[in-house]
Design a protein around this motif. Structure first.
Motif, mmCIF file in Angstrom:
data_model
loop_
_atom_site.group_PDB
_atom_site.id
_atom_site.type_symbol
_atom_site.label_atom_id
_atom_site.label_comp_id
_atom_site.label_asym_id
_atom_site.label_seq_id
_atom_site.Cartn_x
_atom_site.Cartn_y
_atom_site.Cartn_z
ATOM 1 N N PRO A 117 33.671 53.949 17.154
ATOM 2 C CA PRO A 117 33.856 55.394 17.322
ATOM 3 C C PRO A 117 32.597 56.127 17.756
ATOM 4 C CG PRO A 117 34.962 54.651 15.338
ATOM 5 C CD PRO A 117 34.164 53.497 15.837
ATOM 6 N N GLU A 118 31.447 55.696 17.227
ATOM 7 C CA GLU A 118 30.205 56.375 17.586
ATOM 8 C C GLU A 118 29.853 56.169 19.062
ATOM 9 O OE1 GLU A 118 29.072 52.416 15.595
ATOM 10 O OE2 GLU A 118 30.533 54.040 15.315
ATOM 11 N N ARG A 119 30.215 54.999 19.593
ATOM 12 C CA ARG A 119 29.971 54.745 21.014
ATOM 13 C C ARG A 119 30.924 55.570 21.869
ATOM 14 N NH1 ARG A 119 25.116 53.420 22.551
ATOM 15 N NH2 ARG A 119 24.589 51.219 22.438
ATOM 16 N N GLU A 121 32.158 58.411 21.071
ATOM 17 C CA GLU A 121 31.674 59.785 20.989
ATOM 18 C C GLU A 121 30.493 60.009 21.930
ATOM 19 O OE1 GLU A 121 30.793 60.617 16.921
ATOM 20 O OE2 GLU A 121 32.878 60.357 16.254
ATOM 21 N N GLN A 122 29.598 59.022 21.998
ATOM 22 C CA GLN A 122 28.454 59.125 22.903
ATOM 23 C C GLN A 122 28.912 59.222 24.359
ATOM 24 O OE1 GLN A 122 26.219 55.587 21.270
ATOM 25 N NE2 GLN A 122 24.467 56.917 21.664
ATOM 26 N N ASN A 124 31.870 60.142 25.518
ATOM 27 C CA ASN A 124 32.593 61.390 25.755
ATOM 28 C C ASN A 124 31.647 62.583 25.829
ATOM 29 O OD1 ASN A 124 35.104 60.152 25.845
ATOM 30 N ND2 ASN A 124 35.467 60.401 23.649
ATOM 31 N N ALA A 125 30.637 62.583 24.954
ATOM 32 C CA ALA A 125 29.669 63.680 24.967
ATOM 33 C C ALA A 125 28.880 63.697 26.270
ATOM 34 C CB ALA A 125 28.720 63.559 23.769
ATOM 35 N N SER A 128 31.102 64.971 29.064
ATOM 36 C CA SER A 128 31.240 66.435 28.972
ATOM 37 C C SER A 128 29.996 67.131 29.492
ATOM 38 C CB SER A 128 31.512 66.847 27.521
ATOM 39 O OG SER A 128 32.753 66.343 27.074
#
Length: 207
Positions: A117-119, A121-122, A124-125, A128
């Motif tokens: 999940p942390e990857r 999120e990275q 996707n961030a 964005s």
């Protein structure tokens, strides 16, 4: 100097990337990975504990280059230069990390069940942030009114295809393997399409 541990882990990781790319996660066997790496099967478990951990390591080996490819977006720069650098790096990743890229693409197509999940999120961030940069350039009159997300999707598809569909590309071009000039031509073609197609200004508009 590379230690035996580092060397063996690199051999296993490369072999796993090739095996997972060819057969997928479920069909791949640790014994086949070990044989491809030229190492005893217990070494795979010694260094990576399980096939699941090894698969996640393969994913992680491509996530970091993908994040680094966006570095031009993370510092001041003209959009034409940023987009050129980004596209060239994405093509280089498809060439140098072709098998891991295929594994990553398959993982995403299956809903990313193994991607930490942390990857996610990275990634996707960063996406964005990249889209926000493109929107800012549009607002500044530095490029045409295009959808930033769909522009990024198009760049991803155009560059990723040189990893995912290398067999098709080689067949169409009549080459067993693509050469430096082929990857350079691919990058320059995509760059031209993006720069010209999105009317990216080479310098700031006059006031």
């Amino acid at each position: 100097m590379t230690s035996i541990r580092e060397r063996n882990k690199a051999l296993i990781l490369r072999a796993a990337s090739e095996e997972f790319a060819e057969k997928g996660f479920a069909a791949s066997k640790t014994s086949d990975i070990a044989e491809r790496a030229g190492l005893p099967k217990p070494n795979v478990y010694y260094y990576f504990k399980s096939k699941e951990n090894l698969y996640r390591e393969v994913l992680d080996s491509i996530v970091e280059p993908l994040l680094q490819a966006s570095e031009p977006f993370n510092q001041p720069g003209h959009p034409a230069d940023v987009l050129r650098a980004y596209i060239r790096t994405k093509i280089r990743i498809s060439r140098e990390h072709a098998c891991a890229s295929k594994v990553f693409a398959s993982e995403i197509m299956h809903g990313a069940p193994h991607l930490p999940p942390e990857r996610a999120e990275q990634l996707n961030a960063q996406a964005s942030h990249n889209a926000a940069c493109i929107q800012r350039w549009i607002d500044q009159g530095l490029m045409a009114q295009v959808d930033p997300n769909h522009l990024l999707f198009s760049i991803w598809a155009a560059t990723q295809t040189y990893a995912d569909f290398d067999w098709q590309i080689s067949t169409v071009t009549g080459k067993a393997h693509l050469e430096d000039a082929d990857y350079d031509a691919a990058a320059e073609t995509i760059i031209r399409l993006v720069i010209k197609g999105c009317d990216v200004q080479e310098s700031a508009p006059s006031r």
